[in-house]
Scaffold this motif. Structure first.
Motif, mmCIF file in Angstrom:
data_model
loop_
_atom_site.group_PDB
_atom_site.id
_atom_site.type_symbol
_atom_site.label_atom_id
_atom_site.label_comp_id
_atom_site.label_asym_id
_atom_site.label_seq_id
_atom_site.Cartn_x
_atom_site.Cartn_y
_atom_site.Cartn_z
ATOM 1 N N ALA A 14 47.644 38.518 37.521
ATOM 2 C CA ALA A 14 48.724 38.426 38.141
ATOM 3 C C ALA A 14 49.342 37.158 38.190
ATOM 4 C CB ALA A 14 48.098 37.754 40.009
ATOM 5 N N ALA A 35 49.208 34.168 43.898
ATOM 6 C CA ALA A 35 48.653 35.101 44.675
ATOM 7 C C ALA A 35 47.695 34.213 45.143
ATOM 8 C CB ALA A 35 48.042 35.958 43.896
ATOM 9 N N VAL A 66 47.661 42.209 43.622
ATOM 10 C CA VAL A 66 46.698 41.719 43.057
ATOM 11 C C VAL A 66 46.007 42.357 42.473
ATOM 12 C CG1 VAL A 66 44.880 40.402 43.180
ATOM 13 C CG2 VAL A 66 47.345 39.485 43.984
ATOM 14 N N TRP A 78 49.996 38.504 47.990
ATOM 15 C CA TRP A 78 51.176 38.177 46.738
ATOM 16 C C TRP A 78 52.743 37.627 47.105
ATOM 17 C CZ3 TRP A 78 48.329 42.666 47.553
ATOM 18 C CH2 TRP A 78 48.785 43.747 47.330
#
Length: 352
Positions: free
Chosen positions: A69, A223, A339, A332
């Protein structure tokens, strides 16, 4: 009667029955006699074992998901690498080792732990060295945030309501001739359907925490991954106590047993969406870990001489073990790739 039980009894005699939320907060966080203030509850010598304590692959895979991420969002630096409810620091130690596979990530990470227990803060420092500690997620800095919370929300205080013929009544902790007991308070207005005998639970703190995390992610990037046992808009009494790895009456030994309840992921997702972030639907822990390559990782570890990797894989992913009971969800920013292992939840904030 435990010292904390005596304190609770005196309080109830003075001011009347208390909510389950008040009871849980006293039992877990009382500075002198509370469960987390007086012991290390993790592992075989404690009262329960969490996924990071089972095997390193859990933390490694969480770390690799966060690393992907981070790379997908342009490798922001510096950023906050945070954990809520970090226990012994085992999960964060495994994450830090895993993210070294993403060049520059470990160097850019500012490790921050959200921990209320002074005792556990010291345990975490002993393992991780110099890290920042915060009392709440509201104190997180205004910068990109990559956060993990494993078995954090389940320990937050809950309130319970039971449906009677007259309506919903809150379940309260009061006194009997022999000690503490559960009873019902007055009828309250609750926007839930139900039949007499039904029980529903609410965790007042959880949505606010999820929203605070999501607000930072929406504004600055990052995230979050939440892993816990629970479901979606669940009904039923899930309030439980664990002591010496066995279930126990939650009212039997205040301060000497872990108290938890199943997590309702629906309010967490709704809160994240209100904050302007994207939330995933919850997925089973086993499915998520396998999608990240848990089976292949266990094979490599076994080939390298790790005799416990296969058994650990089963415990973490099998439906009869932790695989289905535990769920994972992620948050996110809008416009960023999901993610790894998650899909966006199709839910509008005004309908959440």
């Amino acid at each position: 009667m435990t010292p904390l039980a005596q304190i609770i009894v005196q309080r109830i005699r003075a001011t009347g029955p208390i909510t389950l939320a008040d009871y849980m907060e006293i039992c877990l966080l009382d500075p002198r006699h509370g469960y987390y203030a007086t012991r290390d509850p993790f592992g075989a010598a404690g009262d329960f074992t969490t996924a990071p304590e089972i095997h390193q692959m859990f933390g490694e895979l969480c770390g690799l998901a966060l690393a992907q991420a981070w790379m997908d969002q342009g490798r922001p630096a510096p950023f906050t690498l945070a954990e809520a409810g970090p226990g012994r620091g085992t999960l964060m130690a495994d994450i830090l080792r895993a993210i070294r596979k993403a060049p520059g990530m470990a160097e850019a990470a500012e490790v921050t732990l959200i921990e209320a227990s002074a005792h556990l803060r010291q345990v975490q420092r002993n393992r991780l060295g110099a890290v920042a500690h915060l009392d709440s997620v509201e104190e997180l800095p205004s910068k990109p945030l990559f956060l993990i919370a494993n078995e954090f929300f389940d320990a937050l205080p809950i309130r319970q309501y039971q449906r009677t013929n007259d309506g919903w009544c809150e379940r309260m902790v009061g006194l009997s001739d022999t000690g503490l007991r559960l009873g019902l308070g007055p009828v309250v207005q609750l926007p839930r359907d139900g039949r007499p005998g039904d029980v529903v639970e609410e965790c007042p703190a959880a949505p606010a925490i999820a929203e605070a995390i999501a607000r930072r992610i929406a504004a600055y990037g990052g995230a979050a991954i939440f892993v816990d046992y629970g479901g979606w808009n669940g009904y039923g009494d899930t309030f439980q106590a664990l002591r010496n790895h066995a279930p126990e009456d939650p009212l039997a030994r205040p301060g000497e047993a872990d108290l938890t309840a199943h997590v309702d992921f629906a309010p967490l997702a709704a809160a994240a969406i209100r904050a302007g972030a994207v939330a995933s639907r919850p997925v089973r822990q086993g499915d998520w870990l396998l999608s990240l390559g848990a089976a292949q990782r266990a094979e490599r570890l076994t080939a390298a001489g790790d005799a416990g990797a296969t058994a650990a894989l089963r415990r973490l992913t099998h439906p009869d073990e932790m695989g289905h009971l535990f769920k994972a969800m992620a948050i996110w920013p809008k416009g960023a790739p999901p993610v790894p292992g998650f899909d966006a939840l199709r839910l509008h904030a005004d309908h959440a």
